[in-house]
Design a protein around this motif. Structure first.
Motif, short mmCIF file in Angstrom:
data_model
loop_
_atom_site.label_atom_id
_atom_site.label_comp_id
_atom_site.label_asym_id
_atom_site.label_seq_id
_atom_site.Cartn_x
_atom_site.Cartn_y
_atom_site.Cartn_z
N GLY A 279 0.81 -1.35 0.04
CA GLY A 279 -0.03 0.08 -0.02
C GLY A 279 0.92 1.24 0.03
N PHE A 280 2.37 1.05 -0.17
CA PHE A 280 3.09 2.28 -0.12
C PHE A 280 4.15 2.08 -1.39
N ASP A 281 4.00 3.18 -2.21
CA ASP A 281 4.88 3.04 -3.39
C ASP A 281 5.93 4.02 -3.09
N ILE A 282 7.15 3.46 -2.91
CA ILE A 282 8.34 4.45 -2.56
C ILE A 282 8.77 5.08 -3.89
N ASN A 283 8.70 4.56 -4.88
CA ASN A 283 8.83 5.43 -6.42
C ASN A 283 8.18 6.82 -6.40
N ILE A 284 6.95 6.79 -6.03
CA ILE A 284 6.06 7.87 -6.01
C ILE A 284 6.42 8.92 -4.82
N VAL A 285 6.89 8.47 -3.89
CA VAL A 285 7.30 9.29 -2.82
C VAL A 285 8.70 10.12 -3.32
N GLY A 286 9.57 9.18 -4.04
CA GLY A 286 10.56 9.90 -4.71
C GLY A 286 10.29 10.94 -5.53
N VAL A 287 9.39 10.91 -6.18
CA VAL A 287 9.05 11.80 -7.52
C VAL A 287 8.37 12.94 -6.88
N ILE A 288 7.57 12.78 -5.66
CA ILE A 288 7.05 13.88 -4.76
C ILE A 288 8.25 14.54 -4.28
N LEU A 289 9.12 14.01 -3.58
CA LEU A 289 10.26 14.73 -3.06
C LEU A 289 11.09 15.36 -4.38
N MET A 290 11.16 14.78 -5.20
CA MET A 290 12.04 15.69 -6.37
C MET A 290 11.14 16.85 -6.94
N LEU A 291 9.84 16.77 -7.06
CA LEU A 291 9.21 18.08 -7.33
C LEU A 291 9.13 19.22 -6.23
N GLY A 292 9.08 18.80 -4.95
CA GLY A 292 9.21 19.79 -3.93
C GLY A 292 10.49 20.30 -3.76
N GLY A 293 11.42 19.37 -4.18
CA GLY A 293 12.87 20.30 -4.25
C GLY A 293 13.04 21.06 -5.38
N LEU A 294 12.40 20.80 -6.51
CA LEU A 294 12.37 22.01 -7.61
C LEU A 294 11.73 23.21 -7.12
N VAL A 295 10.41 23.05 -6.56
CA VAL A 295 9.77 24.21 -5.95
C VAL A 295 10.59 24.94 -5.02
N TRP A 296 11.13 24.32 -4.03
CA TRP A 296 12.12 24.83 -3.14
C TRP A 296 13.39 25.43 -3.64
N LEU A 297 13.88 24.90 -4.85
CA LEU A 297 14.86 25.67 -5.50
C LEU A 297 14.71 26.83 -6.18
N SER A 298 13.49 26.53 -6.97
CA SER A 298 13.03 27.97 -7.63
C SER A 298 12.75 29.03 -6.71
N PHE A 299 12.08 28.64 -5.43
CA PHE A 299 11.95 29.83 -4.45
C PHE A 299 13.17 30.27 -3.93
N ALA A 300 14.19 29.73 -3.50
CA ALA A 300 15.29 30.08 -3.12
C ALA A 300 16.07 30.99 -4.00
N ILE A 301 15.94 30.49 -5.46
CA ILE A 301 16.71 31.44 -6.36
C ILE A 301 15.94 32.60 -6.26
N TYR A 302 14.42 32.61 -6.59
CA TYR A 302 13.78 33.88 -6.33
C TYR A 302 14.07 34.80 -5.15
N ARG A 303 14.24 34.39 -4.13
CA ARG A 303 14.45 35.21 -2.91
C ARG A 303 15.92 35.72 -3.13
N LEU A 304 16.69 34.94 -3.52
CA LEU A 304 18.19 35.42 -3.81
C LEU A 304 18.09 36.72 -4.96
N ARG A 305 17.35 36.50 -5.94
CA ARG A 305 17.28 37.75 -6.93
C ARG A 305 16.72 38.90 -6.16
N ILE A 306 15.58 38.86 -5.35
CA ILE A 306 14.85 39.65 -4.67
C ILE A 306 15.86 40.32 -3.83
N ALA A 307 16.78 39.73 -3.08
CA ALA A 307 17.62 40.46 -2.07
C ALA A 307 18.65 41.33 -2.79
#
Length: 85
Positions: free
Chosen positions: A26-54
């Motif tokens: 009932g738990f697919d570890i591959n889906i969790v990995g894809v969700i973590l990668m998407l979350g990392g992309l969102v986090w990375l883009s937000f961090a770069i955005y904050r750096l540009r604003i600063a």
């Protein structure tokens, strides 16, 4: 929120998505990995955005030459600095 945090999440997600051969009922570890990668992309883009604003918050350096001493004075102001009294 740093750039390194986003990269670490992307790496951890890639490891879980492609390198782990672990099954839980009932738990697919591959889906969790894809969700973590998407979350990392969102986090990375937000961090770069904050750096540009600063970086944009700093006005360019102003050079003023004193006519008496012929010295150059360099001024740099930040928008969030308190007013000088």
């Amino acid at each position: 929120m740093t750039i390194a945090g986003g990269i670490i999440l992307i790496m951890l997600g890639a490891i879980l998505a492609w390198a782990v051969e672990f099954d839980i009922a009932g738990f697919d570890i591959n889906i969790v990995g894809v969700i973590l990668m998407l979350g990392g992309l969102v986090w990375l883009s937000f961090a770069i955005y904050r750096l540009r604003i600063a970086r944009r918050a700093v006005e360019p350096t102003t050079v003023v030459e004193d006519p008496v001493t012929h010295r150059r004075v360099y001024e740099e102001r930040h928008y969030n600095d308190p007013p000088v009294m």
